[in-house]
Scaffold this active site. Structure first.
Site, PDB file in Angstrom:
ATOM      1  N   GLU A  46       1.401  -0.985  -0.134  1.00  0.00           N
ATOM      2  CA  GLU A  46      -0.297   0.289  -0.214  1.00  0.00           C
ATOM      3  C   GLU A  46       1.123   1.334  -0.206  1.00  0.00           C
ATOM      4  O   GLU A  46       1.341   1.373   0.745  1.00  0.00           O
ATOM      5  CB  GLU A  46      -0.444  -0.022   0.788  1.00  0.00           C
ATOM      6  CG  GLU A  46      -2.089   1.144   1.419  1.00  0.00           C
ATOM      7  CD  GLU A  46      -2.853   0.741   2.892  1.00  0.00           C
ATOM      8  OE1 GLU A  46      -3.409   1.592   3.059  1.00  0.00           O
ATOM      9  OE2 GLU A  46      -1.902  -0.325   3.392  1.00  0.00           O
ATOM     10  N   LYS A 115      -8.865   2.276  -2.407  1.00  0.00           N
ATOM     11  CA  LYS A 115      -9.159   1.415  -0.941  1.00  0.00           C
ATOM     12  C   LYS A 115     -11.094   2.024  -0.992  1.00  0.00           C
ATOM     13  O   LYS A 115     -10.986   2.614  -0.621  1.00  0.00           O
ATOM     14  CB  LYS A 115      -8.728   1.752   0.116  1.00  0.00           C
ATOM     15  CG  LYS A 115      -8.594   1.209   1.119  1.00  0.00           C
ATOM     16  CD  LYS A 115      -6.973   1.912   2.610  1.00  0.00           C
ATOM     17  CE  LYS A 115      -7.195   1.131   3.255  1.00  0.00           C
ATOM     18  NZ  LYS A 115      -6.160   0.909   4.100  1.00  0.00           N
ATOM     19  N   CYS A 175      -5.250  -3.530   1.859  1.00  0.00           N
ATOM     20  CA  CYS A 175      -5.094  -3.350   3.817  1.00  0.00           C
ATOM     21  C   CYS A 175      -6.356  -3.423   4.913  1.00  0.00           C
ATOM     22  O   CYS A 175      -6.985  -4.776   4.445  1.00  0.00           O
ATOM     23  CB  CYS A 175      -4.022  -1.880   3.760  1.00  0.00           C
ATOM     24  SG  CYS A 175      -3.538  -2.411   5.855  1.00  0.00           S
TER      25      CYS A 175
END
Length: 649
Positions: A46, A115, A175
Site C-alpha cells: 500500500e 481503497k 489493507c
C-alpha cells in the site's frame, strides 16, 4: 502458465518516506528481479511509491506529483515485461485524495482501484487525508498514462482478466479491506475473481502476525481463491510504528509462501487456478454471478507468454497423510474414532453383540480389528464377542499366521482358525480346475471361500462381518468380486493404503503395550500381499506392489484425480515433480496408465459396495461421493496419456 499455474510474488521494496524517485527505482529493480524468476503477477504494498507513513505530506502537491511521475516511470520501464504489476500510491481525483492500487501490464495502466475502508482509529488516521472509494466506476484521463483515447478505469468494482489464461480474474483489496466483517474481496469473488491482491501497510504489534496469517489463510479458504498479501516493511517511518514486511501467499486455506518478518523480501509461489476452478465446480453452493450482473467492469489483457511455469511449491508424496507429527497424531486419533463410531452405530442399530473379522496378519485386517475393538469398547461390549477368524491356505506364511493369531489374542478377542485348503481343493474338483494352474480362478476361489466362511460364522453367532478392504484397493479393483470385496460394514472403505499404514503405526505407538506394539510393528514391516500364491522358501512370493504398482503413487494419482479432477497429463507432471529421484518418468507413466485403466474397468465393483464411513474429502461410496457408470469409457483419459508419450518422444 501451462496446466493453469501462475507464478505470483508479494514484494516489500526498500523505500524512503516521501522520496518517490528512490522508491520508484527500488520498485523497478524488484520488478526486474521478479521477471527473472518468471513471475506473472507481482504485488507491492500500500502507498509504496510514496511510503505509507508520509502523514500530512500527502497534502503536498510535490509528493502527489512525484507519485504520478513514479507511476509513469514504472509503466514506461515495464513495457516489455510480461507481468501484471500492482503498486500503491496516493491519487487526486475530482478534488479528493484516494489511496489506490494501480494495475499495470506490459507498460499499460489497466486501471486504478481505490481503497474502500479507511481506518481512523488507534494508530490509524487515514481519514485525515483519504476519501473512501466512490460508489461508481469512472473512466478518467491521466496525461501520459493509459492508452491514448481510451482512458483509465477508476473505481472499486474493477476486475482484471487474462483473456488467454482461463481462470485468471484479479480483484483488489487494500489493507483494512481484509479486516472488515465483509471484505470487498467477498464481492470480487462472487463476481468471478479467482485471485485477490492485497496491498497492505500493517504495522507490527506483539502477536499480530499470527492473526494476520490466519486472516489471509481463512479468507483464501472461504473464497476458494488465491490471496497475495504484500506488506510494508523497513523504510517506513518508525516515529510511532514499526512495519515488518510480512508477505503471505495463500491458496484455498493453504499458506504457500511466507516471508521472514523485519526483513524486506520477495516471496514467490504458484497459484493453481485449475485447483480453484475444480473446488468451485464441486461446491454447488458457491454461487457466482458474472461481473456484469454484479456491476463490475472487467479490464481484459493478454499475457505474451503462456509457456510452462517452473514449479517451486511443495506437493506431499502422501496427500492423504498429515504433514507434521502433531497433526498426524491428532488426525489418526480422529479417523479411528470416526471409523469406530460408524461401526458402533451399525452394531447398536442391529442390536448386534458379535462381530466377525477375517484376519490375515496384513495391514488392512489389522486396522479393521483395531477399529472393531474400539467400537466394542465404546458400546461396553466384551471383546470376546469379536471373532477373529484366520483362514490359512496355500499362500499363508508362518509370519503372517503368527502375527494374526497373536494380535487377536493380545486384543482380547476370540480367535477362530478355519483352514480352507481342503474346501478350496474340493471346489477345484467340482468346477474342473487344475490346482497346479495358479491363475485368477486359483486366487479368487480362496478369497470367495474366506468370505463364505465369514458370512456363515456371522450367521451362527448372530453377528456382523466387518470388512477389511481399503480405498486404494477399491480404486484399483484389487479385490475379488463377492469375495473380500463384500462385507456387512466396511470400516476401511475410505481409508487409502498409505493412511492405513500410519493409522496402524499410530496405534502401535500409543497402545501402551510393548508386546502389542511389537506385533503391530512387525505387521507394518510385512510386504503387502493377498497371499494367494504358494510362498517361496517360507517367504511371501506374491507382493501386491510388484503387480499393480506402488501404493504411494496410486494414492497420489487417486487424490488429484478424485479431489480436483486433474487431467492425466497434469497429474503426471505433478508426480514427476514430487517423486523426482524416487521413481523414473517411465515408471510413473507406466503405473499412471495402469491406474486409469483399472479405475475405469473396475467401477462395477464400486457400484455395489457395502456401507462404510467416510473419513476424508475423498471417498468412493456409490451412494454419495462417486457416481460413475460401470461401463464408462476410458478413451479420453488414455488419449491424454498418449499425448504425454508423444511429447516425450
Amino acid at each position: 502458465m501451462k496446466d493453469n499455474f501462475i507464478k505470483v510474488a508479494a514484494i516489500t521494496p526498500d523505500i524512503r518516506v516521501g522520496d518517490t524517485e528512490f522508491n520508484t527505482e527500488s520498485i523497478i529493480k524488484d520488478i526486474h528481479a521478479a521477471a527473472e524468476e518468471g513471475v506473472k503477477l507481482a504485488v507491492f504494498p500500500e502507498l509504496c511509491i510514496t511510503g505509507y507513513t508520509c502523514g500530512d505530506l500527502f497534502l503536498q502537491d510535490t509528493l502527489l506529483n512525484g507519485a504520478i511521475d513514479g507511476l509513469a516511470k514504472i509503466c514506461n520501464t515495464s513495457d516489455d515485461i510480461d507481468m501484471v504489476i500492482v503498486a500503491g500510491l496516493p491519487f487526486m481525483y475530482m478534488g479528493r485524495l484516494y489511496n489506490v492500487a494501480a494495475v499495470i501490464h506490459n507498460g499499460i495502466l489497466l486501471g486504478m482501484v481505490p481503497k474502500q475502508n479507511i481506518p481512523n482509529y488507534s494508530e490509524f488516521y487515514e481519514a485525515r487525508h483519504f476519501a473512501p472509494a466512490p460508489s461508481k466506476t469512472d473512466i478518467i484521463n491521466i496525461p501520459g498514462l493509459g492508452v491514448a483515447g481510451e482512458g483509465i478505469s477508476f473505481g472499486a468494482k474493477i476486475l482484471f482478466e487474462a483473456l488467454n489464461m482461463p481462470g485468471f480474474m484479479l480483484g483488489i483489496d487494500i489493507c483494512e479491506d481484509l479486516w472488515m466483517p465483509v471484505p470487498p474481496s467477498c464481492y470480487h469473488v462472487m463476481a468471478s475473481a479467482t485471485v485477490i491482491a492485497n496491498l497492505s501497510a500493517s504495522d507490527e504489534t506483539t502477536g499480530k502476525n499470527n492473526y494476520r496469517k490466519e486472516l489471509v489463510s481463512s479468507q483464501s479458504a472461504r473464497l476458494v481463491c488465491g490471496y497475495i498479501y504484500a506488506d510494508a516493511g523497513e523504510g517506513e517511518s518508525s516515529t510511532d510504528l514499526v512495519f515488518s514486511g510480512h508477505n503471505i501467499i495463500a491458496e484455498n486455506g493453504i499458506v504457500l509462501a511466507e516471508s521472514e518478518r523485519f526483513n524486506n523480501q520477495m516471496v514467490i509461489s504458484e497459484i493453481d487456478l485449475g485447483r480453484l476452478a475444480s473446488e468451485r465446480r464441486r461446491i454447488t453452493t458457491f454461487n457466482i454471478k458474472s461481473p456484469a450482473e454484479s456491476g463490475y467492469m472487467v479490464m481484459g489483457f493478454e499475457f505474451c507468454d503462456i509457456s510452462e511455469t517452473v514449479l517451486t511449491r511443495k506437493y506431499p508424496r502422501t496427500p492423504f497423510v498429515p504433514g507434521n507429527k502433531s497433526d498426524m497424531e491428532q488426525r489418526c486419533s480422529e479417523i479411528l474414532d470416526i471409523q469406530a463410531m460408524g461401526l458402533k452405530k451399525r452394531l447398536a442399530h442391529t442390536n448386534c453383540k458379535n462381530a466377525v473379522v477375517g484376519i490375515s496378519g496384513g495391514l488392512d485386517s489389522t486396522l479393521a480389528l483395531i477399529v472393531t475393538v474400539k467400537a466394542f469398547d465404546m458400546l461396553g461390549l466384551d471383546r470376546s464377542g469379536i471373532q477373529s477368524v484366520t483362514m490359512p491356505c496355500f499362500g499363508t506364511t508362518g509370519r503372517t499366521y503368527n502375527n494374526s493369531c497373536n494380535l487377536a489374542k493380545k486384543l482380547g478377542t476370540t480367535l477362530k482358525e478355519v483352514p480352507i485348503h481342503e474346501a478350496v481343493n474340493l471346489h477345484f474338483r467340482d468346477i474342473g480346475h487344475d490346482s497346479s494352474e495358479h491363475d485368477v480362478t486359483y486366487e479368487n476361489a480362496q478369497a470367495r471361500q474366506r468370505t463364505f466362511i465369514l458370512m456363515d460364522i456371522a450367521n451362527q453367532a448372530g453377528g456382523m462381518v466387518v470388512g477389511t478392504g481399503d480405498m486404494s484397493e477399491l480404486a484399483l479393483g484389487w479385490a475379488t468380486y463377492n469375495g473380500d470385496h463384500m462385507s456387512m460394514y466396511g470400516v476401511n472403505c475410505s481409508v487409502p493404503k498409505t493412511l492405513v499404514r500410519y493409522l496402524v503405526l499410530y496405534y502401535a505407538r500409543t497402545c501402551n503395550d510393548k508386546e502389542l506394539g511389537d506385533i503391530l510393528m512387525d505387521v507394518l514391516d510385512t510386504p503387502v500381499s493377498p497371499e494367494l500364491l504358494p510362498p517361496k522358501d517360507g517367504e511371501i512370493s506374491q507382493k501386491t506392489e510388484d503387480l499393480v504398482g506402488p501404493y504411494e503413487l496410486h494414492d497420489f494419482f487417486l487424490y488429484y484425480m478424485m479431489r480436483f479432477g486433474y487431467t492425466p497429463s497434469k497429474i503426471y507432471r505433478l508426480a514427476k515433480y514430487t517423486f523426482d529421484g524416487a521413481y523414473s518418468e517411465d515408471i510413473i507413466y507406466k503405473w499412471l496408465c495402469t491406474f486409469y485403466r483399472r479405475f475405469f474397468s473396475q467401477q462395477f465393483k464400486r457400484s455395489c459396495l457395502p456401507d462404510g464411513p467416510k473419513v476424508g474429502s475423498v471417498a468412493l461410496s456409490p451412494r454419495g461421493d462417486w457416481r460413475m457408470p460401470s461401463d464408462a469409457s476410458v478413451n479420453m483419459w488414455i488419449k491424454d496419456l498418449e499425448q504425454i508419450k508423444a511429447c516425450n518422444n
